[in-house]
Motif scaffolding. Sequence first.
Motif, PDB file in Angstrom:
ATOM      1  N   UNK A  29     -27.522  44.682  -6.470  1.00  0.00           N
ATOM      2  CA  UNK A  29     -26.223  45.203  -6.063  1.00  0.00           C
ATOM      3  C   UNK A  29     -26.364  46.566  -5.400  1.00  0.00           C
ATOM      4  N   UNK A  30     -27.193  47.430  -5.975  1.00  0.00           N
ATOM      5  CA  UNK A  30     -27.421  48.757  -5.400  1.00  0.00           C
ATOM      6  C   UNK A  30     -28.124  48.651  -4.048  1.00  0.00           C
ATOM      7  N   UNK A  31     -29.066  47.719  -3.922  1.00  0.00           N
ATOM      8  CA  UNK A  31     -29.773  47.539  -2.652  1.00  0.00           C
ATOM      9  C   UNK A  31     -28.816  47.076  -1.560  1.00  0.00           C
ATOM     10  N   UNK A  32     -27.969  46.119  -1.859  1.00  0.00           N
ATOM     11  CA  UNK A  32     -27.029  45.634  -0.849  1.00  0.00           C
ATOM     12  C   UNK A  32     -26.004  46.703  -0.486  1.00  0.00           C
ATOM     13  N   UNK A  33     -25.613  47.520  -1.447  1.00  0.00           N
ATOM     14  CA  UNK A  33     -24.690  48.615  -1.166  1.00  0.00           C
ATOM     15  C   UNK A  33     -25.335  49.642  -0.235  1.00  0.00           C
ATOM     16  N   UNK A  34     -26.613  49.946  -0.476  1.00  0.00           N
ATOM     17  CA  UNK A  34     -27.335  50.878   0.395  1.00  0.00           C
ATOM     18  C   UNK A  34     -27.504  50.336   1.797  1.00  0.00           C
ATOM     19  N   UNK A  35     -27.802  49.043   1.916  1.00  0.00           N
ATOM     20  CA  UNK A  35     -27.943  48.433   3.237  1.00  0.00           C
ATOM     21  C   UNK A  35     -26.617  48.463   3.984  1.00  0.00           C
ATOM     22  N   UNK A  36     -25.538  48.200   3.287  1.00  0.00           N
ATOM     23  CA  UNK A  36     -24.223  48.235   3.920  1.00  0.00           C
ATOM     24  C   UNK A  36     -23.886  49.641   4.412  1.00  0.00           C
ATOM     25  N   UNK A  37     -24.243  50.651   3.635  1.00  0.00           N
ATOM     26  CA  UNK A  37     -23.988  52.033   4.046  1.00  0.00           C
ATOM     27  C   UNK A  37     -24.806  52.384   5.283  1.00  0.00           C
ATOM     28  N   UNK A  38     -26.071  51.939   5.334  1.00  0.00           N
ATOM     29  CA  UNK A  38     -26.906  52.200   6.516  1.00  0.00           C
ATOM     30  C   UNK A  38     -26.345  51.520   7.750  1.00  0.00           C
ATOM     31  N   UNK A  39     -25.892  50.282   7.614  1.00  0.00           N
ATOM     32  CA  UNK A  39     -25.312  49.563   8.744  1.00  0.00           C
ATOM     33  C   UNK A  39     -24.057  50.266   9.229  1.00  0.00           C
ATOM     34  N   UNK A  40     -23.224  50.711   8.298  1.00  0.00           N
ATOM     35  CA  UNK A  40     -21.999  51.412   8.671  1.00  0.00           C
ATOM     36  C   UNK A  40     -22.311  52.692   9.427  1.00  0.00           C
ATOM     37  N   UNK A  41     -23.299  53.467   8.954  1.00  0.00           N
ATOM     38  CA  UNK A  41     -23.676  54.708   9.645  1.00  0.00           C
ATOM     39  C   UNK A  41     -24.176  54.418  11.054  1.00  0.00           C
TER      40      UNK A  41
END
Length: 68
Positions: A29-41
Motif C-alpha cells: 500500500x505504501x509503495x503504490x501510494x509513493x508511485x502515485x505521488x511520483x506520477x502526480x508530480x
Amino acid sequence: MLANLGGWHMLVILFVVLLMFGAPKLPGLAKSLGQSARILKKEVRGEEEASTTVPAATAKSEEAEPQK
C-alpha cells in the motif's frame, strides 16, 4: 482540521488502518501510494512546462503570419 490531530489521534488512526488492511499488505500500500505521488508530480511538472512553452510557440506563429 488536521492541525488539531495529536499523537494519540495518529496512533488510533494507524491502529485502524492496520486493522483494515492487515500488516502484510501495508508495504504494498505504501509503495503504490509513493508511485502515485511520483506520477502526480511528474504530470504537474509536465503541465507547467507545457503551459510555459505554448504561449511562446503561439507568439512565434503570430509573428510569422502576414498582417491583413
